[in-house]
Design an enzyme around this catalytic site. Structure first.
Site, short mmCIF file in Angstrom:
data_model
loop_
_atom_site.label_atom_id
_atom_site.label_comp_id
_atom_site.label_asym_id
_atom_site.label_seq_id
_atom_site.Cartn_x
_atom_site.Cartn_y
_atom_site.Cartn_z
N ASP A 76 0.83 -1.33 -0.01
CA ASP A 76 0.06 0.09 0.03
C ASP A 76 0.82 1.34 -0.04
O ASP A 76 0.59 2.33 -0.76
CB ASP A 76 -0.82 0.05 1.41
CG ASP A 76 -1.86 1.13 1.04
OD1 ASP A 76 -2.20 1.41 0.22
OD2 ASP A 76 -2.36 1.41 2.36
N ASP A 88 -9.28 -0.65 3.43
CA ASP A 88 -8.61 -0.38 4.83
C ASP A 88 -9.68 -0.98 5.87
O ASP A 88 -9.45 -1.67 6.85
CB ASP A 88 -8.74 1.14 4.88
CG ASP A 88 -7.78 1.72 3.85
OD1 ASP A 88 -6.84 1.10 3.53
OD2 ASP A 88 -8.10 2.84 3.61
#
Length: 441
Positions: free
Chosen positions: A262, A360
């Site tokens: 990420d 997330d």
């Protein structure tokens, strides 16, 4: 300030994943990137210019508030809006993790190991050999990350060549599976656990209504709160699937690896997620609402019709909920614009919408759910929960400093892993020893 200046400033200085009307970008892991709105003139994160519906370029309520506010009090104004953004993210993240933990603690189906594995984790972990188990968990992680990278590249290519219908169909199929099949599995196990008798026709009717309403709210139009609730539910369902079918050690290694990926994908100049963000900024296109949680309304009506000049004005109106095309509107557009009339305060709130990728939500919930499933101790679970919220606060703080899209996983997942292993290996044995000897501190 005239209309053309206002439009040029808002186009040149807009940030990725900022406002409801501004373009944000889909990613395979549902864009583990988040951002706050920022001022289109001064590039401060405190206030946002609210354009009037007629496109006259008059200052919005926050601009007038800033104009009447001394420079010494601007920091207080910024902190006020920053705290509101924190709350707007804490509530949905907390709800998603609470749903996952409550399910893990009550429904044994998601903690039982049936021997089945996901196709992305083909290597079986041998609990009798630590070295082999660690090696297989690393190999499973490499396979999982490779699949994510490959699918992200496919998504970048599809978006680059404007294959919006294909992307939209892809997302619709994913939502169909989550809202119908996974929901059916979840309700079936919950009813078995609590011994709720229900016939299949009634259950199918419930699933049908639940899924159809969810598809309409996510992929077309619907109330904001209902759309947010559905996004939280599908994130929790996906997290529960990962918790059940990911091997134990592989899950922890994947959490660490996905945080590193990420970070690279969002911040590197040639990162795939950053390329998607820049492409969307250049085209001034809205985001796919099926990929992100937004505190402001995001609709996807007419995005595939990118060659139609009227679709740009329609996207501007539907993206912000109150936006109308600046300049003179035709008689055909006037009735459509009159159908949605909101106050300036609602316009401001939607402009300042905070966006967080569904990936997330999923990986936050996987971490807390794994802690609840494997550790079984409430101290460990609460420690991971607090660590994730602390990491989210720090990410928002960095967001206010750098004023650009940032990855939301690295800080929170790192804190969560540190808190989990330290609490599970240090705090829990210490508390057990105190309880065994009846010591009170």
């Amino acid at each position: 300030m005239n209309t053309s200046d206002s439009e040029e400033d808002s186009y040149n200085e807009r940030s990725a994943l900022v406002q409801s009307e501004s373009p944000t970008v889909p990613s395979y892991n549902q864009d583990n990137a988040m951002s706050l709105p920022q001022d289109t003139d001064s590039k401060r994160s405190g206030a946002v210019r609210s354009r009037s519906a007629s496109g006259s370029g008059d200052a919005g309520p926050v601009d007038r508030e800033r104009a009447d506010t001394p420079d010494g009090e601007e920091e207080e104004l910024t902190l006020k809006y920053g705290a509101k953004h924190v709350i707007m993210l804490f509530i949905p993240v907390t709800l998603c993790m609470v749903v996952v933990v409550a399910t893990i603690k009550s429904v044994s189906f998601y903690t039982e190991k049936s021997g089945q594995r996901l196709i992305y984790t083909p290597f079986e972990e041998d609990p009798n050999s630590v070295g082999q188990r660690l090696l297989n968990s690393v190999l499973n992680t490499l396979v999982m990350i490779s699949v994510i990278v490959f699918m992200t590249i496919i998504l970048v290519l599809l978006y680059k060549y404007r294959c919006y219908k294909f992307i939209h169909g892809w997302l619709i199929l994913s939502s169909l599976m989550l809202l119908f099949w996974f929901s059916f599995m979840y309700l079936g196990e919950v009813f078995k656990t609590y011994n709720v008798a229900m016939d299949y026709p009634t259950l199918l009717m419930i699933i049908w209504n639940f899924g159809v309403v969810g598809m309409i709210c996510i992929h077309w139009k619907g109330p904001l709160r209902l759309q947010q609730a559905y996004l939280i539910v599908i994130s929790a369902l996906m997290a529960l699937i990962f918790i059940k079918y990911l091997p134990e050690w592989s899950a922890w290694v994947i959490l660490g690896a996905i945080s590193i990926y990420d970070l690279i994908a969002v911040l590197c100049p040639k990162g795939p997620l950053r390329m998607l963000v820049e492409t969307a900024q250049e085209r001034n296109e809205p985001i796919f609402p099926a990929l992100i949680y937004s505190s402001a309304m995001v609709w996807m009506v007419g995005m595939a019709d990118s060659n139609n000049p009227d679709s740009a004005g329609e996207r501007r109106r539907s993206g912000g909920g109150v936006r109308t095309q600046e300049g003179v509107e035709s008689e055909h557009d006037a009735p459509q614009a009159g159908r949605r009339q909101y106050s300036a305060e609602e316009d401001l709130e939607e402009d300042r919408g905070v966006k967080l990728g569904l990936g997330d939500f999923i990986f936050y919930s996987v971490l807390v759910g794994k802690a609840a499933a494997t550790g079984g101790d409430w101290n460990t679970t609460l420690a991971c929960f607090v660590a994730i919220l602390i990491g989210l606060c720090l990410t928002l703080l960095l967001l206010a400093i750098f004023k650009k899209a940032l990855p939301a996983l690295p800080i929170s997942i790192t804190f969560g892993l540190v808190f989990y292993f330290s609490t599970d290996n240090l705090v829990r044995p210490f508390m057990d020893s105190l309880a065994a000897h009846q010591y009170y501190i």
